[in-house]
Enzyme design. Sequence first.
Site, mmCIF file in Angstrom:
data_model
loop_
_atom_site.group_PDB
_atom_site.id
_atom_site.type_symbol
_atom_site.label_atom_id
_atom_site.label_comp_id
_atom_site.label_asym_id
_atom_site.label_seq_id
_atom_site.Cartn_x
_atom_site.Cartn_y
_atom_site.Cartn_z
ATOM 1 N N LYS A 1 -1.200 1.600 -12.636
ATOM 2 C CA LYS A 1 -1.475 0.239 -12.140
ATOM 3 C C LYS A 1 -2.242 -0.592 -13.156
ATOM 4 C CE LYS A 1 -0.632 0.751 -7.314
ATOM 5 N NZ LYS A 1 -0.914 0.464 -5.950
ATOM 6 N N LYS B 1 9.825 4.745 -8.293
ATOM 7 C CA LYS B 1 9.473 4.789 -6.874
ATOM 8 C C LYS B 1 9.796 3.449 -6.208
ATOM 9 C CE LYS B 1 5.149 4.421 -5.533
ATOM 10 N NZ LYS B 1 4.165 4.260 -4.449
ATOM 11 N N LYS C 1 6.179 -1.832 -3.285
ATOM 12 C CA LYS C 1 5.967 -3.199 -2.803
ATOM 13 C C LYS C 1 5.916 -4.189 -3.950
ATOM 14 C CE LYS C 1 2.726 -1.780 0.821
ATOM 15 N NZ LYS C 1 1.441 -1.109 0.538
HETATM 16 N N1 AQP Z 1 8.432 5.113 -2.303
HETATM 17 C C1 AQP Z 1 7.706 5.783 -1.419
HETATM 18 N N2 AQP Z 1 8.193 6.900 -0.836
HETATM 19 C C2 AQP Z 1 7.475 7.583 0.090
HETATM 20 N N3 AQP Z 1 6.241 7.209 0.488
HETATM 21 C C3 AQP Z 1 5.723 6.097 -0.069
HETATM 22 N N4 AQP Z 1 4.553 5.455 0.109
HETATM 23 C C4 AQP Z 1 4.510 4.359 -0.690
HETATM 24 N N5 AQP Z 1 5.642 4.274 -1.394
HETATM 25 C C5 AQP Z 1 6.417 5.325 -1.038
HETATM 26 C C6 AQP Z 1 3.526 5.901 1.036
HETATM 27 O O1 AQP Z 1 3.217 4.817 1.896
HETATM 28 C C7 AQP Z 1 1.835 4.917 2.263
HETATM 29 C C8 AQP Z 1 1.184 3.587 2.099
HETATM 30 O O2 AQP Z 1 1.224 3.189 0.746
HETATM 31 P P1 AQP Z 1 0.184 2.114 0.250
HETATM 32 O O3 AQP Z 1 0.377 0.873 0.978
HETATM 33 O O4 AQP Z 1 -1.175 2.658 0.326
HETATM 34 O O5 AQP Z 1 0.433 1.850 -1.259
HETATM 35 P P2 AQP Z 1 1.330 2.345 -2.374
HETATM 36 O O6 AQP Z 1 1.552 3.813 -2.375
HETATM 37 O O7 AQP Z 1 0.720 1.819 -3.608
HETATM 38 O O8 AQP Z 1 2.650 1.605 -1.988
HETATM 39 P P3 AQP Z 1 3.627 0.911 -2.927
HETATM 40 O O9 AQP Z 1 4.711 0.369 -2.122
HETATM 41 O O10 AQP Z 1 4.027 1.822 -4.025
HETATM 42 O O11 AQP Z 1 2.776 -0.289 -3.493
HETATM 43 P P4 AQP Z 1 2.559 -0.721 -4.972
HETATM 44 O O12 AQP Z 1 3.797 -1.399 -5.385
HETATM 45 O O13 AQP Z 1 1.379 -1.642 -4.875
HETATM 46 O O14 AQP Z 1 2.278 0.513 -5.761
HETATM 47 C C9 AQP Z 1 1.207 6.016 1.400
HETATM 48 O O15 AQP Z 1 1.103 7.194 2.190
HETATM 49 C C10 AQP Z 1 2.217 6.221 0.316
HETATM 50 O O16 AQP Z 1 2.224 7.539 -0.169
#
Ligand code: AQP
Length: 344
Positions: free
Chosen positions: A115, A207, A210
């Site tokens: 990040k 992955k 968001k």
């Molecule tokens: N691609 C994924 N597959 C399975 N699980 C996922 N999670 C996120 N992406 C995937 C799970 O969703 C939960 C909440 O995630 P979060 O909101 O805490 O943030 P994150 O993991 O940073 O989500 P993103 O979508 O990947 O956001 P960005 O783009 O900001 O990095 C967690 O349990 C996570 O494991």
Amino acid sequence: MEMPHNRVFSGVQPTGNLHLGNYLGAIKRFVELQQTHECIYCVVDLHAITVWQDPRELLHNTREVAAAYISCGIDPVEHIIFNQSQVAEHAELAWLFNCVARIGWLNRMTQFKEKAGKHRENASVGLFAYPALMAADILIYRATHVPVGDDQKQHLELCRDIAQKFNVDFAEAIAVRGHKDGFFPLTEPLIAGPATRVMSLRDGARKMSKSEASDMSRINLTDDADTIARKVRKAKTDPEALPSEKEGLEGRPEAENLVGIFAALDDLSVEDVLQKYGGSQFQVFKSDLSDLAVSKLGPIGEEMQRLLADPQGIDDILRNGAERARAIAAPIYDEIRKIVGFAH
Ligand code: AQP
């Protein structure tokens, strides 16, 4: 003060674009665990601001995650839904954990490296300290289990390291206060099933996320049926037919991803899906996957819109959840103060 045996805690950041990965890797599992565990589900707004958020969007996104929880089937009466910033004990314990965790441990966190990227010097201190706050989120409830996607595995290991170091650093005070096996549990991550890491629809090596610029890379929980169908139809694949055995997915990340999504959406194993579609062309498989995704996600999206039309109603649920969460967290934090030696 009894150590809980089956208390679940988990959270989702209110950073917009809730997607199929968040659903299959996390929220769908949250729903299932309600049958067997006492569940506390948080909208982690303190985590969200480790990267700057527009205040109006943060508020909307917080309500959106709460609406998603409820629309997916989390019961805010039987269990707890709230937003993190309403329970101050999370941040208080996080400070204490900042003093327990070692810089060397945090330096190893791959999520921070990804990040912060090349602009590490410019990243917020909060982004670096994020895993200590996450440990506090879990341990302020002495939660025993945390359902998460595969990307959070390293942070959960750090949570266990922090719990263990606290238990050792304060062993004498903990024992004097009558806690037999340390104060914090060594929380178990729950990472299982065919979709612990849902990948981008455009690139099987990335992955689903968001923050990915292309909306075509993910299926959002608020997408309508046409949008879901278009995204599935355009998802990257390879020219081969689907294999009949799991081994046939090796080296085919996009195929593996779509099969995993199908299995998770339909509560099947990957083997079951391949038994049905082995030998089929992607066109056929994608058409069925699209119907399946629309039938599962469509009602969730509609219910989210209905709930979001009454923001006050969502805020009431969050406030009520926060009061009940605080009722669990406050006595635990009081006990921590005594263990650490803060005058009280
Ligand atoms: N691609 C994924 N597959 C399975 N699980 C996922 N999670 C996120 N992406 C995937 C799970 O969703 C939960 C909440 O995630 P979060 O909101 O805490 O943030 P994150 O993991 O940073 O989500 P993103 O979508 O990947 O956001 P960005 O783009 O900001 O990095 C967690 O349990 C996570 O494991």
